[in-house]
Design a protein around this motif. Structure first.
Motif, PDB file in Angstrom:
ATOM      1  N   GLN A 177       9.752   7.490  -2.670  1.00 23.67           N
ATOM      2  CA  GLN A 177       9.101   6.261  -3.100  1.00 23.67           C
ATOM      3  C   GLN A 177       8.938   5.282  -1.941  1.00 23.67           C
ATOM      4  O   GLN A 177       9.848   5.115  -1.126  1.00 23.67           O
ATOM      5  CB  GLN A 177       9.921   5.588  -4.203  1.00 23.67           C
ATOM      6  N   GLU A 178       7.778   4.646  -1.859  1.00 20.94           N
ATOM      7  CA  GLU A 178       7.472   3.603  -0.885  1.00 20.94           C
ATOM      8  C   GLU A 178       7.548   4.093   0.567  1.00 20.94           C
ATOM      9  O   GLU A 178       7.730   3.299   1.483  1.00 20.94           O
ATOM     10  CB  GLU A 178       8.377   2.381  -1.090  1.00 20.94           C
ATOM     11  N   GLN A 179       7.369   5.383   0.754  1.00 21.06           N
ATOM     12  CA  GLN A 179       7.383   5.940   2.108  1.00 21.06           C
ATOM     13  C   GLN A 179       5.986   6.133   2.685  1.00 21.06           C
ATOM     14  O   GLN A 179       5.810   6.116   3.902  1.00 21.06           O
ATOM     15  CB  GLN A 179       8.113   7.294   2.119  1.00 21.06           C
ATOM     16  N   ARG A 232      -8.311  -0.416   4.372  1.00 19.54           N
ATOM     17  CA  ARG A 232      -8.307  -0.625   5.825  1.00 19.54           C
ATOM     18  C   ARG A 232      -7.909   0.662   6.552  1.00 19.54           C
ATOM     19  O   ARG A 232      -8.482   1.012   7.592  1.00 19.54           O
ATOM     20  CB  ARG A 232      -7.346  -1.753   6.177  1.00 19.54           C
ATOM     21  N   SER A 233      -6.919   1.357   6.007  1.00 18.74           N
ATOM     22  CA  SER A 233      -6.489   2.614   6.627  1.00 18.74           C
ATOM     23  C   SER A 233      -7.618   3.633   6.640  1.00 18.74           C
ATOM     24  O   SER A 233      -7.755   4.419   7.587  1.00 18.74           O
ATOM     25  CB  SER A 233      -5.292   3.189   5.865  1.00 18.74           C
ATOM     26  N   GLY A 258       0.788  -1.222   0.000  1.00 27.55           N
ATOM     27  CA  GLY A 258       0.000   0.000   0.000  1.00 27.55           C
ATOM     28  C   GLY A 258       0.821   1.274   0.000  1.00 27.55           C
ATOM     29  O   GLY A 258       0.254   2.372   0.136  1.00 27.55           O
ATOM     30  N   ARG A 259       2.122   1.160  -0.173  1.00 31.30           N
ATOM     31  CA  ARG A 259       2.988   2.340  -0.189  1.00 31.30           C
ATOM     32  C   ARG A 259       3.111   2.878  -1.615  1.00 31.30           C
ATOM     33  O   ARG A 259       3.284   2.113  -2.567  1.00 31.30           O
ATOM     34  CB  ARG A 259       4.372   1.988   0.356  1.00 31.30           C
ATOM     35  N   LEU A 260       3.047   4.176  -1.748  1.00 31.01           N
ATOM     36  CA  LEU A 260       3.052   4.787  -3.071  1.00 31.01           C
ATOM     37  C   LEU A 260       4.417   4.696  -3.746  1.00 31.01           C
ATOM     38  O   LEU A 260       5.429   5.177  -3.222  1.00 31.01           O
ATOM     39  CB  LEU A 260       2.635   6.255  -2.975  1.00 31.01           C
ATOM     40  N   PRO A 299      -2.904  -3.096  -6.679  1.00 32.96           N
ATOM     41  CA  PRO A 299      -1.885  -3.440  -5.688  1.00 32.96           C
ATOM     42  C   PRO A 299      -2.001  -2.574  -4.428  1.00 32.96           C
ATOM     43  O   PRO A 299      -2.057  -1.351  -4.510  1.00 32.96           O
ATOM     44  CB  PRO A 299      -0.572  -3.172  -6.433  1.00 32.96           C
ATOM     45  N   GLY A 300      -2.044  -3.208  -3.272  1.00 34.49           N
ATOM     46  CA  GLY A 300      -2.122  -2.488  -2.009  1.00 34.49           C
ATOM     47  C   GLY A 300      -3.503  -2.017  -1.632  1.00 34.49           C
ATOM     48  O   GLY A 300      -3.681  -1.362  -0.589  1.00 34.49           O
ATOM     49  N   GLN A 301      -4.524  -2.372  -2.425  1.00 32.68           N
ATOM     50  CA  GLN A 301      -5.866  -1.843  -2.220  1.00 32.68           C
ATOM     51  C   GLN A 301      -6.431  -2.176  -0.842  1.00 32.68           C
ATOM     52  O   GLN A 301      -7.066  -1.347  -0.195  1.00 32.68           O
ATOM     53  CB  GLN A 301      -6.797  -2.361  -3.323  1.00 32.68           C
TER      54      GLN A 301
END
Length: 335
Positions: A208-210, A239-240, A75-77, A232-234
């Motif tokens: 990235q990915e932070q 949940r968040s 879920g990280r961008l 991906p990460g949906q």
């Protein structure tokens, strides 16, 4: 003097209107009859039903322009992008343009291409073959930038700054001998300042990915469609949102400008609360000198909410420059 895409001289740039090459922006083209299906399954926002815009015209409004995110499985961008649909003709296959940070364009295109398989779609990083320009004008300005027939352009959300509303347009054009590009330093400073003040984040290599999207208000600036289905990460993003576990948010902040502060005010630089010098409480997302106030640097920062309750937040180190938190220009979505 900066030249327009038509290779004609524009009026001198000013704080009210300007035009410049954006050297840190890149372009990814996703084209083919299966392009929409590919992107719908990978991005945080829906691309189905997006209104097409022909070359030489400007895509604008939520029906034609979307802010999208591309997440890893946690879920990280990985990427954020401004996306629009630009078919080469009224009856041709889809061609989506993603305006992204240039330093992550190649890796983003490569990752998207992994999911093409036997689909009828091509993913192309054309950042070295196309120039990206930024055009802005205030509500008080009568200047405008004419587009050549082959240009791809999309209008970003307006920004309120210096008591005025500013329009911003991203423009892509193929590199050629007839089309010269140059950076106008004053116009670039104003463009970057407006981008920071918009409080709409842009992912770069250093960030990235932070961040999960909500950590940088991505859902509150229409970058996430919670009804579109899987990507991906949906599950983590959903949940968040619905369990209310977001304890970090993007904030606008500013600090006094100095040579040393300019070196520190960069994406990926950590923030520290005065009460805990050992543990970072946040990170710089974007930063820019304020074009109207040379003694000020504006920042987008991701920060723990409890760190904002009391005490000072410092840039880069526990005794670094003090950040003053400013008001966001939009409300946060509450579930």
């Amino acid at each position: 003097m900066t030249q327009s895409p038509e290779n004609t001289l524009m009026p001198p740039n000013s704080l009210n209107h300007g035009y410049t090459t954006l050297t840190d922006w890149g372009l990814i083209l996703v084209e083919g009859s299966d392009a929409a299906t590919l992107l719908q399954g990978q991005l945080s926002n829906s691309v189905v039903g997006l209104k097409g815009t022909l070359s030489g015209e400007t895509a604008q409004g939520p029906g034609a322009v979307r802010l999208v995110g591309y997440c890893n499985p946690k879920g990280r961008l990985l990427t954020s992008a401004w996306l629009a649909l630009f078919p080469e003709s009224a009856d041709s296959d889809d061609r989506f343009a993603l305006f992204v940070s240039k330093d992550i364009a190649a890796s983003t295109a490569k990752r998207l291409a992994m999911y093409v398989l036997r689909s009828k779609v091509k993913v192309l990083d054309v950042s070295n073959d196309w120039d990206i320009f930024g055009s802005y004008q205030s509500s008080e300005s009568e200047q405008s930038t004419a587009l050549p027939k082959e240009a791809l352009a999309l209008r970003m959300p307006d920004v309120l700054a210096q008591g005025q509303s500013f329009q911003r347009t991203l423009i892509a054009q193929r590199k050629s001998d007839a089309n010269t590009s140059s950076v106008d330093d004053d116009a670039l400073m104003q463009w970057n300042s407006l981008e920071v003040l918009s409080a709409i984040p842009r992912i770069v290599l250093a960030t990235q990915e932070q961040f999960v999207p909500q950590m940088i208000n991505f859902e509150s600036v229409a970058g996430v469609d919670f009804k579109k289905g899987c990507y991906p990460g949906q599950e983590i993003v959903a949940r968040s949102q619905y369990r209310g576990v977001v304890k970090r948010r993007l904030q606008l902040a500013h600090t006094e400008a100095s040579a040393s502060t300019l070196d520190l005010a960069k994406p990926g630089v950590e923030l520290f609360h005065e009460g805990d010098a050992s543990q970072p409480c946040g990170m710089v997302v974007l930063a820019a000198s304020n074009s109207s106030h040379p003694d000020r640097i504006d920042l987008q920062v991701e920060c723990k909410l409890d760190a904002l309750e009391s005490g000072q937040i410092h840039l880069a180190m526990s005794n670094g420059p003090v950040l003053k938190i400013d008001q966001l220009p939009y409300p946060l979505i509450e579930i």
